[in-house]
Motif scaffolding. Sequence first.
Motif, PDB file in Angstrom:
ATOM      1  N   LEU A  85      18.417   0.400 -28.921  1.00  0.00           N
ATOM      2  CA  LEU A  85      18.395   1.867 -28.328  1.00  0.00           C
ATOM      3  C   LEU A  85      19.880   1.931 -27.915  1.00  0.00           C
ATOM      4  O   LEU A  85      20.356   1.172 -27.109  1.00  0.00           O
ATOM      5  N   TRP A 103      21.588   4.249 -25.090  1.00  0.00           N
ATOM      6  CA  TRP A 103      20.921   5.442 -24.074  1.00  0.00           C
ATOM      7  C   TRP A 103      22.246   5.882 -23.221  1.00  0.00           C
ATOM      8  O   TRP A 103      23.074   4.954 -22.696  1.00  0.00           O
ATOM      9  N   ASP A 104      22.201   7.144 -22.982  1.00  0.00           N
ATOM     10  CA  ASP A 104      23.247   7.677 -22.274  1.00  0.00           C
ATOM     11  C   ASP A 104      22.735   7.764 -20.856  1.00  0.00           C
ATOM     12  O   ASP A 104      21.794   8.532 -20.563  1.00  0.00           O
ATOM     13  N   ASN A 105      23.485   6.987 -19.954  1.00  0.00           N
ATOM     14  CA  ASN A 105      22.987   6.933 -18.634  1.00  0.00           C
ATOM     15  C   ASN A 105      23.925   7.781 -17.763  1.00  0.00           C
ATOM     16  O   ASN A 105      24.138   7.371 -16.580  1.00  0.00           O
ATOM     17  N   ALA A 153      16.463  11.857 -21.484  1.00  0.00           N
ATOM     18  CA  ALA A 153      16.378  10.841 -20.437  1.00  0.00           C
ATOM     19  C   ALA A 153      15.345  11.361 -19.089  1.00  0.00           C
ATOM     20  O   ALA A 153      14.410  10.864 -18.558  1.00  0.00           O
ATOM     21  N   VAL A 158      12.946  10.197 -27.957  1.00  0.00           N
ATOM     22  CA  VAL A 158      14.106   9.661 -28.417  1.00  0.00           C
ATOM     23  C   VAL A 158      14.579  10.010 -29.872  1.00  0.00           C
ATOM     24  O   VAL A 158      13.543  10.785 -30.458  1.00  0.00           O
ATOM     25  N   LEU A 193      18.609   7.736 -26.965  1.00  0.00           N
ATOM     26  CA  LEU A 193      18.059   8.390 -25.484  1.00  0.00           C
ATOM     27  C   LEU A 193      19.158   9.134 -24.923  1.00  0.00           C
ATOM     28  O   LEU A 193      20.249   8.594 -24.328  1.00  0.00           O
ATOM     29  N   SER A 208      21.202  12.167 -22.487  1.00  0.00           N
ATOM     30  CA  SER A 208      21.210  12.391 -21.268  1.00  0.00           C
ATOM     31  C   SER A 208      21.003  13.917 -21.178  1.00  0.00           C
ATOM     32  O   SER A 208      20.692  14.691 -21.949  1.00  0.00           O
ATOM     33  N   HIS A 213      14.510   1.784 -17.204  1.00  0.00           N
ATOM     34  CA  HIS A 213      14.774   0.589 -18.112  1.00  0.00           C
ATOM     35  C   HIS A 213      13.533  -0.520 -17.893  1.00  0.00           C
ATOM     36  O   HIS A 213      13.378  -0.944 -19.037  1.00  0.00           O
ATOM     37  N   LEU A 219      11.637   1.087 -21.028  1.00  0.00           N
ATOM     38  CA  LEU A 219      12.134   0.792 -22.261  1.00  0.00           C
ATOM     39  C   LEU A 219      12.685  -0.572 -22.854  1.00  0.00           C
ATOM     40  O   LEU A 219      12.617  -0.925 -23.938  1.00  0.00           O
ATOM     41  N   LEU A 248      19.317  -2.996 -25.830  1.00  0.00           N
ATOM     42  CA  LEU A 248      19.722  -1.660 -25.228  1.00  0.00           C
ATOM     43  C   LEU A 248      21.091  -1.485 -24.970  1.00  0.00           C
ATOM     44  O   LEU A 248      21.668  -2.381 -24.254  1.00  0.00           O
ATOM     45  N   ILE A 296      24.038   0.779 -23.274  1.00  0.00           N
ATOM     46  CA  ILE A 296      24.014   1.726 -22.350  1.00  0.00           C
ATOM     47  C   ILE A 296      25.250   2.297 -22.231  1.00  0.00           C
ATOM     48  O   ILE A 296      26.196   1.747 -21.853  1.00  0.00           O
TER      49      ILE A 296
END
Length: 540
Positions: free
Chosen positions: A324, A326-328, A348, A373, A384, A386, A405, A408, A415, A417
């Motif tokens: 994955l 993931w845009d945090n 997200a 997703v 995923l 933002s 978290h 996922l 993952l 990020i």
Amino acid sequence: MSERTDGQNSSTTTTRLPDIRAEVREDGTGEISVDGVIERVRMATLAEAGAAITSRIAGLAGSLGRPVPVQVRDPDGVWSLLIHPDGLVDEAPGDPSSDDADADGAPQSGPVDEVGDADQKRADEKRPGDAPAPERPATPTSVTTSPEAPPAGSVPSTPSAGLPIPVTTAPPAGASAPTAPPSPARGPAATRGASTRPQDATPTTDAAGTSSLTGNRLSSPAPASSSQPLPTLDDLLAARHPAATGGPAEHGWQAGIRRLTFGGISPAPGRVERRRRIASASVRRTLDGPKTIVVINPKGGAHKTTATMLLAATFGLQRGGYTLAWDNNETRGTLGWRSSHADHTRTAVDLLNALPVLGDEGTVRIGDLDGFVRTQPSEQFDVLASDENSASASSVDADSFSSLHQVLSRFYRVLVIDTGNNMRASNWQAAVGAADQIVVVSTVREDTAQSAAWALDALRATGHDEAVRRAVTVLSAPEPKVDKDLQKRLRSHFGALTRAVLEVPHDKALVAGGPIDYDALSTTTRDAWLRVTAVVADGL
């Protein structure tokens, strides 16, 4: 020729072999140089060009009635081969790719030793712990002669196009004549076994610049004894998986020869392919649980999103999914814009809001995530994104990150990020706290590099010293040409702070800023990111 010495007849036959050099290129073009006379080859692929050149040289070997040495340059480097009249390809003794070339495949410059001194030089250079080198028959040595004073025992000749001509030198007075080389073995097994080096060794360069090989050397199995355990089913299953660098070539002209001869001739993989296999094995190795990789630099334009996408793509392709990206970003990032678009725009924030509806953490299923997703089918990973709603006032905090978290991590093995630009944001700090591996990225520019250095200083000041020491730095070229002095300074600075510093090239396929097409990247770029991913995986 014959000459008389001390009243006795002694015959020394000097056989002049043509100086043959060949080159094959990725676009299917190539050329053969025989004593400076160049013949050009144009085929559809590199493999076909390699096969055509091999066939042409085999015909020349047939006219001479003996194998001929050939120096071949391909995208993997420079190779010394011995091509027989029947088309069999052996690795010539003294392959420059292992003995006389540096780690990048460029031949070392300098004078060529004559036959009498070459063996002593090889003995002097032997390092402790090296396996004893097998005795090799005397072979023609490349001797560069000058018109004024040809060396004793050599045949004066004028190099074609400035290249040395292989000749046979006479033995010094009082020395025994060299033993004639045995007839080369025939068949695929002979081709694979002709290599003078283990396939799983990797080239390194010592302080003097001399190329050498390190790695696990092939050795004969120890004789069975009553104290050794008997083999088990696990041993039988493990034997199905050869070493990462073993097996026949699958790329380059070596693979082309293998396919065109239906496996009758099966050269070993080239240097680049061996490195690629080793890196792939590192990425694919078994992990002891889900792993979180956090990509940081608190400045925009530092290639964080690009790095996140390409790390996730490489993990996905090498590990077969369950990855994955993931845009945090606490508000809005660009990871969703750089990915392939899905049939929905959920993010997200939407997943976070849906968690109570989906049930407790233990009841969420992988299928429940499908509507949140964005699958990247070609690269086998999910994205995923933002929040992309310009009117939204939602933001992700530390508690939100932790909730996502936990869910996922149940469904993804890796993952990757992408973080925002605000190091003081609670979700940024929560991601760093959850990281198994930090990747700090920067372009080779003063501003992005200073931002990356500041981020590492801040992490060390807040108790993350060990995370910084284990971090990996990635320096990305913002243009085809970069400032070499700055590049050197950045390598030195980040090399003192982090576990590894790697460089990735500029690629025009990434410039436009749209969805990243992995297949459009150059082979050099894909290989560079495979190396980066392998080093990152080594820290997990």
